[in-house]
Write a protein that holds these residues in place. Structure first.
Motif, short mmCIF file in Angstrom:
data_model
loop_
_atom_site.label_atom_id
_atom_site.label_comp_id
_atom_site.label_asym_id
_atom_site.label_seq_id
_atom_site.Cartn_x
_atom_site.Cartn_y
_atom_site.Cartn_z
N ARG A 179 0.84 -1.21 0.00
CA ARG A 179 0.00 0.00 0.00
C ARG A 179 0.87 1.26 0.00
NH1 ARG A 179 -1.49 3.20 4.04
NH2 ARG A 179 -0.73 1.71 5.57
N GLN A 180 1.96 1.24 0.80
CA GLN A 180 2.84 2.39 0.88
C GLN A 180 3.51 2.67 -0.46
OE1 GLN A 180 3.12 4.00 3.91
NE2 GLN A 180 4.28 5.64 2.95
N THR A 237 2.47 1.79 -3.41
CA THR A 237 1.47 2.21 -4.38
C THR A 237 1.12 3.69 -4.19
OG1 THR A 237 0.55 -0.02 -4.43
CG2 THR A 237 -0.84 1.76 -5.27
N GLN A 238 1.03 4.13 -2.93
CA GLN A 238 0.69 5.53 -2.67
C GLN A 238 1.82 6.47 -3.10
OE1 GLN A 238 -0.31 5.76 1.49
NE2 GLN A 238 -2.42 5.10 1.17
N TYR A 239 3.06 6.00 -3.05
CA TYR A 239 4.17 6.86 -3.47
C TYR A 239 4.01 7.30 -4.90
CZ TYR A 239 6.86 5.69 0.75
OH TYR A 239 7.30 5.57 2.04
N VAL A 295 1.51 8.34 -6.42
CA VAL A 295 0.55 9.44 -6.61
C VAL A 295 1.28 10.78 -6.74
CG1 VAL A 295 -1.38 10.68 -5.57
CG2 VAL A 295 -1.28 8.19 -5.41
N SER A 308 4.64 15.66 1.10
CA SER A 308 4.55 14.20 0.95
C SER A 308 5.57 13.45 1.81
CB SER A 308 4.76 13.83 -0.53
OG SER A 308 6.05 14.22 -0.96
N ARG A 340 -9.94 1.78 1.53
CA ARG A 340 -9.23 3.02 1.20
C ARG A 340 -9.05 3.16 -0.31
NH1 ARG A 340 -10.61 3.67 5.52
NH2 ARG A 340 -9.43 4.26 7.40
N THR A 341 -8.81 2.03 -0.98
CA THR A 341 -8.66 2.06 -2.43
C THR A 341 -9.96 2.50 -3.10
OG1 THR A 341 -7.03 0.27 -2.30
CG2 THR A 341 -8.02 0.70 -4.45
N LEU A 363 -10.40 6.19 -2.61
CA LEU A 363 -9.53 6.94 -3.51
C LEU A 363 -10.12 6.98 -4.92
CD1 LEU A 363 -6.88 8.41 -4.09
CD2 LEU A 363 -5.80 6.20 -4.44
#
Length: 562
Positions: A40-41, A43-45, A47, A84, A317-318, A321
């Motif tokens: 998850r971490q 994948t969020q990077y 963005v 970020s 959360r996905t 989003l």
């Protein structure tokens, strides 16, 4: 005695097997939860660089020679890096040279350095996104690089934006004695570890091609230490330490990495010894041992439940989003609809006013007993021309908003200005008396869309007329001249000038001087857009060094060779 020793050996082996199975369950539960968290971490990077690649300031820095846009890009990257919690953010051109960076103020700045050798740069030029883990070539600090191509125009890649995140603190936050965490890359090399002794050690043989790739990419320097894994048992051979380990593994989804959780064999042997001593010496407390085992099982079940809850939360959360992205798209569409409506209102108000005036004149001429037919015919011709212009303006705006390519043809600048002057005489006959036109020879032809360029010049003239409407001796001047490889159309006035607030945001949509009598703040925005569409530009400067002494707008259009 032999029978006793045999039973003791069997008991030892049974206890070791039991402890391994127990630890395997606990460690797999930990791995399930932490791997999902790490996926998850990572994948969020992605963005952050994705949003930066769409930033107009960054795109302008890569597509224009304006140094101010580069300075703004440095500020934008610094702000994004702070928001970020990234280590660095920087922008590279197509040659791999760093144009702007969030650390542009540091002694060790990335600006001017070339990172074209990095795989994330090469991959981002040909695919939507690229990731890479390596030791920083400049800072020497390892990190996770996420790169995204910067696209301008018709899917043309003009650069790459890269954001670096440091992951070392992530595994440190997971530290739980007596366990050790490892993260392995696609070569089986340890890139993250709760114990720095294990960093960059090999867990499997690396081929000659792999070693060459690591050296070429300047990923890291391999450690002389190494692991020798066989199933769930591994042996580590280091400079100052040698130990046997019990290992559990979990592959990540976001990257071709493997997460490993290890515990020393000595720890297992110590626990097994405690079990046997407890059985041999303290049979009376067997019930307590049983309760302890049951509590450990409940702990394992609770950890599994936590892992499942974490998976559900990640999914939720996905979905949130995704919903937020859809909402943003809808809001963007509504905003574009509002801007289009404002643009149409702005661009056809003048011809509509002229058309109403013609109709009023025509009504008076018809009511007269002996109306002048020649004048009536002229009014009808002017009205027809005005309605056609409204149609062309609407079609032009539709082409601009849809980003479709307008038809360009070879034009004579003097003829273009004559058409504009004729339109001004029809739509603003009173103000046209204060206008003068100066043509400096020789002039070259230009290539462009006649309607678009007329509309751009008309917008500049209407702004000038609004600026001098309260002047005692209003004067608006149009100068047409050749300068180097461009044809310059210069519109100046002796009005009150522009305030500093308006000047700072001059070409942004809906920015207007509150002292003006009319306008929605779209005229200069559309004029600049038309100039860029023709390969030119639009510039502003005060008419003199004296404050509030008029304005000069210059439209630069590329001249045809000849």
């Amino acid at each position: 005695m032999l029978a006793a020793l045999s039973m003791l050996l069997l008991a030892w082996q049974a206890a070791v097997s039991f402890e391994e199975n127990r630890l395997a369950g606990i460690m797999q539960t930990q791995l399930d939860g932490k791997s999902a968290e790490l996926d998850r971490q990572l994948t969020q990077y992605a963005v952050v660089p994705r949003l930066l690649s769409r930033n107009p300031t960054i795109v302008e820095a890569l597509t224009s020679s304006d140094k101010r846009s580069v300075a703004k890009t440095n500020q934008t990257l610094l702000s994004a890096q702070k928001d970020s919690n990234a280590a660095f953010a920087f922008v590279m051109d197509l040659q791999g040279n760093t144009l702007a960076s969030s650390n542009y103020l540091d002694d060790i700045s990335f600006v001017g350095r070339n990172y074209g050798f990095r795989p994330y740069f090469k991959d981002a030029l040909v695919q939507p996104e690229a990731t890479f883990f390596a030791v920083g070539a400049t800072t020497g600090v390892p990190g996770y690089f996420v790169a995204h191509p910067i696209v301008h125009g018709h899917d043309a890649v003009v650069g790459v934006v890269v954001v670096k995140f440091e992951l070392s603190g992530l595994l440190d936050s997971w530290e739980l004695l007596p366990y050790e965490w490892l993260a392995l890359d696609e070569f089986g090399v340890v890139i993250l570890a709760t114990n720095d002794t294990y960093l960059y050690a090999r867990t499997q043989p690396v081929s000659t091609v792999g070693l060459a790739q690591i050296a070429q990419d300047r990923r890291y320097t391999l450690s002389r230490s190494a692991f020798d894994f066989s199933g769930s048992t591994g042996r580590f051979s280091g400079v100052d330490i040698k130990e046997t380990l019990f290992v559990q593994r979990k592959n990540l989804l976001a990257e071709d990495w493997q997460l490993q959780l290890m515990v020393a064999r000595s720890y297992i042997n110590f626990r097994v010894l405690l079990y046997l001593l407890t059985v041999l010496l303290l049979l009376a407390i067997a019930a307590l041992v049983y309760r302890n085992i049951q509590s450990q099982k409940r702990l394992a079940v609770a950890e599994k439940r936590y892992a499942r809850q974490l998976e559900v939360e990640v999914k939720q959360r996905t979905e949130e989003l995704h919903a937020a992205q859809q909402t943003l798209i809808s809001e963007s569409n509504f905003a574009m609809l509002g801007r289009m409506s404002g643009a149409i209102n702005h661009e056809i108000n003048q011809p509509l006013a002229s058309l109403r005036l013609n109709l009023a004149s025509l009504r008076k001429l018809i009511e007269q007993p002996h109306g002048d037919m020649a004048e009536i015919r002229q009014v009808v011709v002017d009205s027809d021309r005005t309605t056609k212009r409204i149609g062309r303006v609407i079609a032009t705006l539709r082409n601009l908003t849809s980003q479709s390519q307008a038809h360009h043809s070879q034009l004579k600048p003097a003829r273009l200005i004559d058409e504009v002057v004729e339109t001004i005489h029809r739509e603003r006959p009173a103000m046209s008396q204060s206008m003068s036109v100066v043509t400096e020879e020789p002039l070259a032809d230009i290539m462009g869309n006649e309607i678009l360029l007329q509309q751009a010049v008309l917008n500049l003239l209407y702004n000038a007329f609004d600026a001098v409407i309260d002047e005692v001796r209003p004067h608006v001047k149009v100068v047409l001249k050749r300068h180097e490889q461009f044809v310059n159309i210069e519109v100046s006035d002796n009005g009150c000038g522009l305030s500093e607030v308006v000047t700072a945001n001059l070409f942004k949509p809906f920015v207007s001087d509150k002292t003006r009598k009319s306008g929605l703040g779209l005229g200069l925005t559309l004029a600049e857009l038309i100039a860029k569409d023709h390969g030119g530009s639009l510039h502003y400067r005060p008419a003199s060094d004296i404050k509030n002494e008029g304005s000069i707008f210059t439209l630069l259009l590329p001249a045809l060779a000849g």
